[in-house]
Scaffold this motif. Structure first.
Motif, PDB file in Angstrom:
ATOM      1  N   GLU A 115      15.467  -2.458  80.409  1.00 28.69           N
ATOM      2  CA  GLU A 115      14.837  -3.768  80.578  1.00 28.69           C
ATOM      3  C   GLU A 115      13.654  -3.960  79.639  1.00 28.69           C
ATOM      4  O   GLU A 115      13.055  -5.035  79.600  1.00 28.69           O
ATOM      5  N   GLY A 116      13.308  -2.906  78.914  1.00 24.99           N
ATOM      6  CA  GLY A 116      12.196  -3.008  77.977  1.00 24.99           C
ATOM      7  C   GLY A 116      12.636  -3.460  76.596  1.00 24.99           C
ATOM      8  O   GLY A 116      13.814  -3.757  76.347  1.00 24.99           O
ATOM      9  N   THR A 117      11.687  -3.483  75.688  1.00 18.89           N
ATOM     10  CA  THR A 117      11.942  -3.868  74.293  1.00 18.89           C
ATOM     11  C   THR A 117      12.225  -2.615  73.469  1.00 18.89           C
ATOM     12  O   THR A 117      11.485  -1.629  73.563  1.00 18.89           O
ATOM     13  N   ILE A 118      13.306  -2.668  72.694  1.00 21.84           N
ATOM     14  CA  ILE A 118      13.634  -1.525  71.840  1.00 21.84           C
ATOM     15  C   ILE A 118      12.546  -1.355  70.782  1.00 21.84           C
ATOM     16  O   ILE A 118      12.217  -2.289  70.054  1.00 21.84           O
ATOM     17  N   ILE A 119      11.972  -0.161  70.733  1.00 14.55           N
ATOM     18  CA  ILE A 119      10.887   0.086  69.771  1.00 14.55           C
ATOM     19  C   ILE A 119      11.292   1.053  68.661  1.00 14.55           C
ATOM     20  O   ILE A 119      10.613   1.151  67.649  1.00 14.55           O
ATOM     21  N   GLU A 120      12.402   1.739  68.846  1.00 13.03           N
ATOM     22  CA  GLU A 120      12.858   2.648  67.797  1.00 13.03           C
ATOM     23  C   GLU A 120      14.337   2.981  68.003  1.00 13.03           C
ATOM     24  O   GLU A 120      14.779   3.174  69.139  1.00 13.03           O
ATOM     25  N   LYS A 121      15.070   3.046  66.879  1.00 13.76           N
ATOM     26  CA  LYS A 121      16.483   3.420  66.926  1.00 13.76           C
ATOM     27  C   LYS A 121      16.724   4.639  66.053  1.00 13.76           C
ATOM     28  O   LYS A 121      16.022   4.856  65.063  1.00 13.76           O
ATOM     29  N   TYR A 122      17.724   5.397  66.441  1.00  9.49           N
ATOM     30  CA  TYR A 122      18.155   6.532  65.621  1.00  9.49           C
ATOM     31  C   TYR A 122      19.236   6.000  64.679  1.00  9.49           C
ATOM     32  O   TYR A 122      20.334   5.648  65.106  1.00  9.49           O
ATOM     33  N   GLU A 123      18.910   5.904  63.420  1.00  8.78           N
ATOM     34  CA  GLU A 123      19.781   5.213  62.469  1.00  8.78           C
ATOM     35  C   GLU A 123      20.931   6.070  61.958  1.00  8.78           C
ATOM     36  O   GLU A 123      21.968   5.543  61.554  1.00  8.78           O
ATOM     37  N   SER A 124      20.767   7.373  61.962  1.00 14.84           N
ATOM     38  CA  SER A 124      21.833   8.240  61.467  1.00 14.84           C
ATOM     39  C   SER A 124      22.917   8.416  62.525  1.00 14.84           C
ATOM     40  O   SER A 124      22.756   8.022  63.682  1.00 14.84           O
ATOM     41  N   GLU A 125      24.001   9.034  62.136  1.00 10.04           N
ATOM     42  CA  GLU A 125      25.077   9.300  63.093  1.00 10.04           C
ATOM     43  C   GLU A 125      24.632  10.391  64.066  1.00 10.04           C
ATOM     44  O   GLU A 125      24.053  11.405  63.664  1.00 10.04           O
ATOM     45  N   ILE A 126      24.875  10.158  65.338  1.00  8.37           N
ATOM     46  CA  ILE A 126      24.543  11.164  66.345  1.00  8.37           C
ATOM     47  C   ILE A 126      25.667  12.188  66.381  1.00  8.37           C
ATOM     48  O   ILE A 126      26.782  11.897  66.795  1.00  8.37           O
ATOM     49  N   ASN A 127      25.338  13.370  65.923  1.00 12.11           N
ATOM     50  CA  ASN A 127      26.352  14.420  65.823  1.00 12.11           C
ATOM     51  C   ASN A 127      25.904  15.620  66.671  1.00 12.11           C
ATOM     52  O   ASN A 127      25.508  16.659  66.146  1.00 12.11           O
ATOM     53  N   ILE A 128      25.951  15.425  67.979  1.00 10.75           N
ATOM     54  CA  ILE A 128      25.544  16.475  68.915  1.00 10.75           C
ATOM     55  C   ILE A 128      26.721  16.779  69.829  1.00 10.75           C
ATOM     56  O   ILE A 128      27.334  15.865  70.393  1.00 10.75           O
ATOM     57  N   SER A 129      27.047  18.019  69.987  1.00  5.75           N
ATOM     58  CA  SER A 129      28.185  18.405  70.820  1.00  5.75           C
ATOM     59  C   SER A 129      27.888  18.180  72.296  1.00  5.75           C
ATOM     60  O   SER A 129      26.721  18.157  72.718  1.00  5.75           O
ATOM     61  N   ASN A 130      28.934  18.011  73.077  1.00  8.88           N
ATOM     62  CA  ASN A 130      28.769  17.854  74.533  1.00  8.88           C
ATOM     63  C   ASN A 130      28.076  19.065  75.144  1.00  8.88           C
ATOM     64  O   ASN A 130      27.241  18.930  76.050  1.00  8.88           O
ATOM     65  N   SER A 131      28.424  20.253  74.646  1.00  8.54           N
ATOM     66  CA  SER A 131      27.827  21.470  75.215  1.00  8.54           C
ATOM     67  C   SER A 131      26.322  21.511  74.981  1.00  8.54           C
ATOM     68  O   SER A 131      25.563  21.942  75.854  1.00  8.54           O
ATOM     69  N   LYS A 132      25.876  21.028  73.816  1.00  6.84           N
ATOM     70  CA  LYS A 132      24.431  21.011  73.549  1.00  6.84           C
ATOM     71  C   LYS A 132      23.736  19.976  74.424  1.00  6.84           C
ATOM     72  O   LYS A 132      22.632  20.219  74.926  1.00  6.84           O
ATOM     73  N   ILE A 133      24.374  18.824  74.608  1.00  9.22           N
ATOM     74  CA  ILE A 133      23.789  17.795  75.472  1.00  9.22           C
ATOM     75  C   ILE A 133      23.636  18.331  76.891  1.00  9.22           C
ATOM     76  O   ILE A 133      22.583  18.196  77.517  1.00  9.22           O
ATOM     77  N   ILE A 134      24.689  18.958  77.399  1.00  9.65           N
ATOM     78  CA  ILE A 134      24.654  19.495  78.767  1.00  9.65           C
ATOM     79  C   ILE A 134      23.597  20.594  78.887  1.00  9.65           C
ATOM     80  O   ILE A 134      22.831  20.632  79.856  1.00  9.65           O
TER      81      ILE A 134
END
Length: 358
Positions: free
Chosen positions: A88-107
């Motif tokens: 509900e807030g205002t976007i103040i920053e975006k990650y412009e590159s491709e997000i290349n993170i594996s599911n295992s690292k996220i978990i």
């Protein structure tokens, strides 16, 4: 006004998204015609889920109920952050590159937050600094230093990751959901923000549902919409007197309606919600306690309460108990309030009435 609630107790409310906590309980108060209501634990307007609504003098337990651990269902997105840490807030920053993170690292990263930790509350919160709410300062563009607070993320489970179609417009926004059990005072928005910072790609909370407060569960809660609809049906039924005539003749319409309203909203008397152990006291000691006096008991009184506290070292100062007194007229055991251990001297336990006493 009809007295639908003459006793003290709780209603579990399932708050919808888009309404404030104050707005929700105020609406419920009007619908059920309660004299006094309060709640234990605010939910932001965008948040949904379980709220404890306290009726009459059950409001005295607000502090105790707010201290209980809470469970939430959380949805979040990677790839951007907002000034409020939620969607509900205002976007103040975006990650412009491709997000290349594996599911295992996220978990693994999300699970790494399952611990005791220090957390900085978000600027968009109701915490006061020098008498001013942080959210009011944030709306003026003022950011102040916030003191860290100790929190405990005791459980994170059922982590699910949804990766968007690479050809979609929002191909960067990886969606994640999970359940978490946390200590009182934990900000889930801050947890999501911190997960995004740890992953290095930003994160924003998109949905929050409170599912449990202590042992109380959202499965036993009622929505405002359902309460209003069911009570509306009841009103028409009372006016038409379509129920069994023999039942109507034994009670007034107001009494019947009040009884059924309590059933509709699953009203629970305060005695059955409190987690304290119960002890019996004599009518004489009850009278002294009611007059604000201290009464003395021995450890023998507590030996049969529970195996968990039948050892002397487990009885402690400031521990609270429900007390019961035998009614001289009916000979029935009746709940009469809460007492607290003020001190322990040798084999003697000193008890005094707590803030809730009948």
């Amino acid at each position: 006004m009809e007295k639908n609630f003459t006793k003290d107790g709780l209603i579990l409310l399932n708050k919808s998204r888009g309404i404030s906590s104050f707005g929700a309980i105020s609406h419920l108060k009007r619908v059920i015609k309660a004299k006094k209501v309060g709640h234990a634990g605010t939910l932001d307007p965008m948040a949904e889920g379980l709220m404890i609504v306290m009726i009459n003098d059950a409001t005295k337990f607000s502090g105790d109920l707010m201290k209980k651990d809470k469970e939430y269902y959380v949805e979040m997105e990677l790839g951007y952050k907002t000034d409020t840490y939620d969607s509900e807030g205002t976007i103040i920053e975006k990650y412009e590159s491709e997000i290349n993170i594996s599911n295992s690292k996220i978990i693994k990263t999300i699970n790494s937050f399952k611990r005791k930790m220090k957390q900085v509350p978000p600027m968009y919160s109701a915490i006061k600094v020098k008498g001013q709410k942080l959210c009011d300062l944030a709306r003026k563009g003022i950011e102040v230093e916030r003191a860290e607070r100790n929190v405990n993320i005791s459980e994170i489970r059922e982590i699910k990751i949804i990766r968007p179609d690479k050809n979609s417009e929002n191909s960067q926004n990886i969606k994640i959901s999970f359940y978490t059990k946390v200590s009182s005072g934990t900000y889930i928005r801050s947890l999501v923000y911190d997960i995004g910072e740890e992953l290095g790609v930003f994160a924003t909370m998109t949905r929050l549902v409170r599912t449990k407060i202590g042992r109380l569960d959202i499965e036993d809660a009622i929505t405002l919409e359902k309460a209003e609809a069911e009570i509306g049906k009841l009103k028409k039924l009372v006016e038409a007197k379509r129920e069994n005539e023999s039942f109507w003749t034994t009670k007034s319409d107001a009494a019947i309606r009040a009884e059924k309203i309590r059933e509709i909203v699953c009203f629970v008397e305060i005695e059955y919600i409190l987690d304290y152990y119960g002890i019996n006291v004599s009518n004489e000691k009850y009278g002294r306690l009611k007059n604000g006096m201290t009464v003395i008991d021995t450890f023998k009184k507590f030996e049969n309460i529970s195996k968990k506290i039948n050892k002397r070292e487990n009885i402690r100062e400031n521990q609270k108990f429900k007390i019961y007194v035998r009614n001289r007229d009916t000979n029935k055991r009746e709940f009469r309030g809460i007492v607290k251990i003020t001190s322990i001297r040798g084999d003697r336990i000193y008890l005094k009435r707590d803030k809730y006493f009948l």
